[in-house]
Scaffold this active site. Structure first.
Site, PDB file in Angstrom:
ATOM      1  N   HIS A 113       0.804  -1.236   0.000  1.00  0.00           N
ATOM      2  CA  HIS A 113       0.000   0.000   0.000  1.00  0.00           C
ATOM      3  C   HIS A 113       0.826   1.270   0.000  1.00  0.00           C
ATOM      4  O   HIS A 113       0.258   2.361   0.142  1.00  0.00           O
ATOM      5  CB  HIS A 113      -0.920   0.047   1.216  1.00  0.00           C
ATOM      6  N   LYS A 171      -8.310  13.767   4.439  1.00  0.00           N
ATOM      7  CA  LYS A 171      -7.415  12.602   4.420  1.00  0.00           C
ATOM      8  C   LYS A 171      -6.403  12.786   5.532  1.00  0.00           C
ATOM      9  O   LYS A 171      -6.313  13.869   6.110  1.00  0.00           O
ATOM     10  CB  LYS A 171      -6.694  12.487   3.073  1.00  0.00           C
ATOM     11  N   ARG A 172      -5.616  11.735   5.845  1.00  0.00           N
ATOM     12  CA  ARG A 172      -4.582  11.903   6.860  1.00  0.00           C
ATOM     13  C   ARG A 172      -3.637  13.039   6.481  1.00  0.00           C
ATOM     14  O   ARG A 172      -3.414  13.312   5.304  1.00  0.00           O
ATOM     15  CB  ARG A 172      -3.786  10.596   7.024  1.00  0.00           C
ATOM     16  N   LYS A 206       0.877  14.341   0.865  1.00  0.00           N
ATOM     17  CA  LYS A 206      -0.499  14.617   0.417  1.00  0.00           C
ATOM     18  C   LYS A 206      -0.700  16.110   0.147  1.00  0.00           C
ATOM     19  O   LYS A 206      -1.697  16.525  -0.422  1.00  0.00           O
ATOM     20  CB  LYS A 206      -1.505  14.124   1.450  1.00  0.00           C
ATOM     21  N   THR A 246      -8.676   6.473  -1.795  1.00  0.00           N
ATOM     22  CA  THR A 246     -10.030   5.925  -1.903  1.00  0.00           C
ATOM     23  C   THR A 246     -11.048   7.033  -1.643  1.00  0.00           C
ATOM     24  O   THR A 246     -12.183   6.955  -2.100  1.00  0.00           O
ATOM     25  CB  THR A 246     -10.263   4.771  -0.905  1.00  0.00           C
ATOM     26  N   LYS A 305     -14.881   8.227  -3.312  1.00  0.00           N
ATOM     27  CA  LYS A 305     -16.103   8.587  -2.577  1.00  0.00           C
ATOM     28  C   LYS A 305     -16.646   9.921  -3.070  1.00  0.00           C
ATOM     29  O   LYS A 305     -17.858  10.095  -3.259  1.00  0.00           O
ATOM     30  CB  LYS A 305     -15.822   8.645  -1.068  1.00  0.00           C
TER      31      LYS A 305
END
Ligand code: 26V
Length: 802
Positions: free
Chosen positions: A348, A536-537, A542, A644, A648
């Site tokens: 992952h 998100k985290r 990111k 993911t 959504k």
């Protein structure tokens, strides 16, 4: 149980009276919740037994998903809906003057995970059951979930997540199925009467693993799977050389909390204990139940598949070898054949700091027999490498499981599994061409892609009833079972009436979110503004900071030039940072400071707002994702394995503003460039630029960047000029590892494009509808079907109607 509303009302009333000695009217809401939960669990329980019997009778192959994390969220609504009894129960409760929504809100999120990896596991369980596939989860029963996040004075504060205060109504404790797990001690070797070498783990500390089983019910099926959560208790064999209280204290730590990722070295031993604890217990219980049906373990590989969710459960490989050899006397080769047939591994992340490595000394002391087996796996493997590539000396070093005093878990995973998969095509390509390149030369057939997915039941049908209703009316209910049918929506995307209906639904969802934001943040946000969401985290890769820098630029521009206007936009963030991840926590503080200044500045706050929703969790996501207009997916290309959240948002009709990273690439392929906004460097460009990158070039050449970056240290956002110095230094003195400054200009242009497109409401709605219509591929039902067909080789188990 109950077959209609009347029976439900009677049973509910009876149970309240029997359990709590009160009438329904006098009962407390938590008592009502508990009774309802028990009734639903018992309802599902009827099919649980049948499923187990059917699997045994059919000799069906089963899959076990070994994962340190299952980010399940709440289950009441999901289970009621999947069982098809939601309306019946809602109406029955209403007859008793009870509002089902109030009971739904009493349930704590089962937050047994950090982020995407744990949520993926939860989506997979839902898809497995809904596709009637025999697939179970194996994890730890953490006493506390991932910390609850509070924001105090703009800073993240971590509070324990006491999800079990009311008890876990879904679980059943199974003390009879408990097994012992052994730590420490040492290994004695001797020969038995036949001259065979026997290995005995002696002086070990025994810990009892007790399973708690939760039924996993699918949508429109009776097939019921199991999520087994292991809890540590004192064994009958208590240590003689350790104070009992210390023994208890240490064992209680094993299941105390979800490990909030690996930013520090602290607690490494504990993490290793957690890993071995749940995989050893899981392997032993699988073997036990296998032997209840079959006389031998020879056929284990034909009847059992174990999927290793990242490297966290990879000790299952040497553990299964140990059980087969030491307890069932298989020779090495036969045990290896069985083990590799059973095991499959999913990677992952390619970030080197997130790839697990354990100091050899730890593994050797904590798990002496396991370490011996890892050594032997490594020895045999390197021999094979030398035979296959006799002229490449450094190959052996690159692929070794044991090197530099560490156990390299990813290498162990690849060597001990028959399948290795990435979670989006781009990510798998990087695994094949880069991270696992040497392994691909050794085992070309092991590697494959399984692009992630999400359960459209939780993320569309149940959390967005308004959109579901519109789709039901427009294209029929078939898409609820097979999400590919959602493509039928393409026939309607040009219809102005449908476009308007969609915009109206989006507006309703935005109002619901506005209410939550008002409650949680005390800020009024306008549903007529663009909701631009990054949830998100918090991680440097990111790039929440890139989003923040762009907001700073907008703010500065508005302040400098009163004629500069934009369509009112609300930038919404939600993110938890690992408690020891100092940089990430500073970014949270920065975002909150932006909100503080901007939301209170009348010169800009009619056009610009910034909110940070605390405690991002599954329940928050259920309200947040479907209210978004814009989905921020802006990681540095090559770094986000899949994502993911992106799916959504898409499934609920938001436009992706993203880089060509992870599954964004596949979203883009499906919706087309006109229906998303792609910006930034590609993976190849990142690699190229990295050879010669200098953040100062971008700072000096783009006035907007210079101004925004300077504002971090000139008191604009905090009285203390040093408050955000760490962020400034990360960008300028550590040379901007994730290339924010290099992507800034194209990111800004992408936002301008969003603004242009949003202005044409009809065209915007059409693009959002296309996103929804093209989201069928991203159902985890598709993902799970691929795993089932290509890796696990499992088939549906059908429970007949009685
Ligand atoms: C962990 C750490 C810990 C140390 C600091 C850096 C770092 C970076 C990433 C991670 C995540 C490790 C594994 C993980 O959670 N991967 C996520 O898996 C999701 C499901 O496949 C996928 O959608 C996300 O892209 C991926 O980040």
């Amino acid at each position: 149980m109950f077959n209609n509303k009347q029976e439900f009302v009677e049973e509910f009333t009876k149970r309240i009276e029997e359990n709590y000695g009160r009438s329904v009217e006098q009962s407390h809401p938590t008592e009502r919740f508990m009774v309802l939960g028990e009734m639903v669990r018992d309802f599902a329980g009827i099919h649980w037994k049948e499923t187990k019997e059917k699997i045994a009778a059919e000799e069906a192959k089963q899959m076990y998903y070994f994962s340190m994390e299952f980010l399940i969220g709440r289950l009441l609504t999901n289970n009621l809906m999947n069982l098809g009894i939601y309306e019946l129960v809602r109406d029955g409760l209403q007859d008793l003057d009870i509002d089902i929504n109030e009971l739904e809100d009493l349930e704590s999120d089962a937050g047994l995970g950090n982020g995407g990896l744990g949520r993926l596991a939860a989506c997979f369980l839902d898809s497995l059951a809904s596709l009637q596939l025999p697939g179970n989860g194996n994890c730890i029963r953490y006493q506390y979930g991932l910390f609850r996040q509070k924001i105090e004075n703009g800073y993240q504060v971590e509070v324990p997540d006491q999800w079990l205060t009311l008890g876990n109504v879904w679980e059943v404790r199974k003390p009879k199925s408990a097994v012992d797990v052994k730590f420490w001690g040492h290994v004695e070797m001797r020969k038995d009467e036949n001259g065979e070498l026997i290995f005995e783990h002696v002086d070990a500390e025994h810990i009892r693993a007790v399973p708690y089983d939760m039924p996993v019910v699918g949508h429109g099926t009776k097939e019921t799977n199991t999520l087994r959560l292991w809890s540590a208790e004192a064994s009958d064999i208590i240590p003689t050389n350790k104070d009992f209280r210390l023994y208890l204290q240490e064992l209680q730590e094993i299941c105390l909390n979800v490990y909030p990722d690996d930013s520090t070295d602290d607690g490494k031993i504990l993490r290793l204990k957690q890993q071995y604890f749940f995989v050893s217990a899981g392997v032993k219980s699988i073997i036990r139940s296998h032997l209840r049906v079959y006389p031998t373990l020879d056929n284990l590989g034909e009847k059992i598949a174990i999927q290793l969710n990242d490297t966290h459960p990879v000790l299952a490989i040497p553990e299964l070898m140990r059980v087969l050899m030491d307890e069932y006397h298989y020779d090495w080769d036969h045990a290896w054949e069985i083990t590799t047939a059973v095991m499959a591994y999913t990677n992952h992340t390619i970030l080197s700091e997130a790839l697990e490595k354990w100091p050899i000394a730890f593994v050797q002391r904590l798990l002496p027999r396991i370490y011996m087996i890892i050594e032997e796996i490594n020895r045999r493997f390197l021999k094979e490498v030398a035979e296959k590539f006799p002229y490449e000396r450094d190959m052996a070093y690159r692929v070794a499981i044991l090197k530099d005093d560490q156990v390299h878990m990813a290498s162990l995973a690849v060597v001990g599994s028959h399948s290795v998969n990435g979670v989006a095509q781009l990510h798998t390509d990087i695994l094949i061409n880069d991270l696992f390149h040497d392994f691909v030369r050794l085992y070309p057939d092991k590697f494959n892609n399984k692009t992630n997915g999400i359960t459209h039941r939780r993320w569309l049908l149940y959390s967005n009833p308004q959109l579901r209703k519109m789709l039901d009316e427009l294209i029929g209910e078939g898409f609820e079972y097979d999400l590919n049918e959602i493509e039928k929506l393409m026939d309607h995307v040009d219809d102005p009436a449908i476009q308007n209906q969609f915009l109206e639904i989006k507006h309703q969802r935005k109002e619901i979110l506005a209410k939550l934001v008002k409650e949680r943040c005390g800020v009024e946000i306008d549903p007529n503004s663009i909701y631009d969401v990054q949830a998100k985290r918090l991680h440097a890769y990111k790039r929440q900071l890139l989003n923040a820098l762009h907001i700073i630029y907008l703010y500065q521009r508005m302040k400098e030039d009163p004629s500069f206007t934009i369509t009112p936009t609300t930038f919404i963030f939600a993110a938890k940072a690992a408690p020891a991840y100092y940089f990430a926590k500073k970014v949270i503080k920065l975002i909150n400071s932006l909100g503080e200044v901007i939301n209170n500045d009348p010169a800009v706050n009619s056009m610009l707002k910034v909110v940070f929703i605390p405690n991002y969790s599954v329940s928050i996501a259920e309200v947040l994702m479907n209210a978004a207009d814009v989905s921020e997916q802006i990681s540095t290309a090559g770094k986000e394995a899949s994502g993911t959240g992106n799916m959504k948002f898409m499934m609920n009709g938001a436009m992706t503003l993203g880089t060509l990273d992870g599954a964004n690439v596949e979203i883009d392929e499906r919706v087309g460039r006109g229906n998303d906004v792609i910006f930034g460097l590609t993976v190849d460009q990142v690699t190229e630029l990295k050879k010669n990158y200098n953040a100062w070039d971008y700072y000096n050449e783009d006035e907007r960047i210079k101004k925004a970056v300077d504002s971090l240290v000139d008191g604009t956002w905090a009285e203390d000029h040093d408050e955000f110095k760490l962020i400034f230094d990360e960008l300028m003195y550590k040379n901007d590892e994730y290339l924010l400054l290099a992507d800034f200009a194209s990111y800004t242009a992408a936002h301008e494009e969003i603004q242009r497109r949003y202005a044409d409401r009809g065209q915007w709605a059409k693009a959002c509808l296309i996103n929804i219509a093209k989201s069928g591929y991203f159902s985890s039902d598709r993902t799970i079907q691929q795993y089932a067909d290509e890796i696990w080789h499992i088939s549906p188990v059908r429970i007949d109607d009685k």
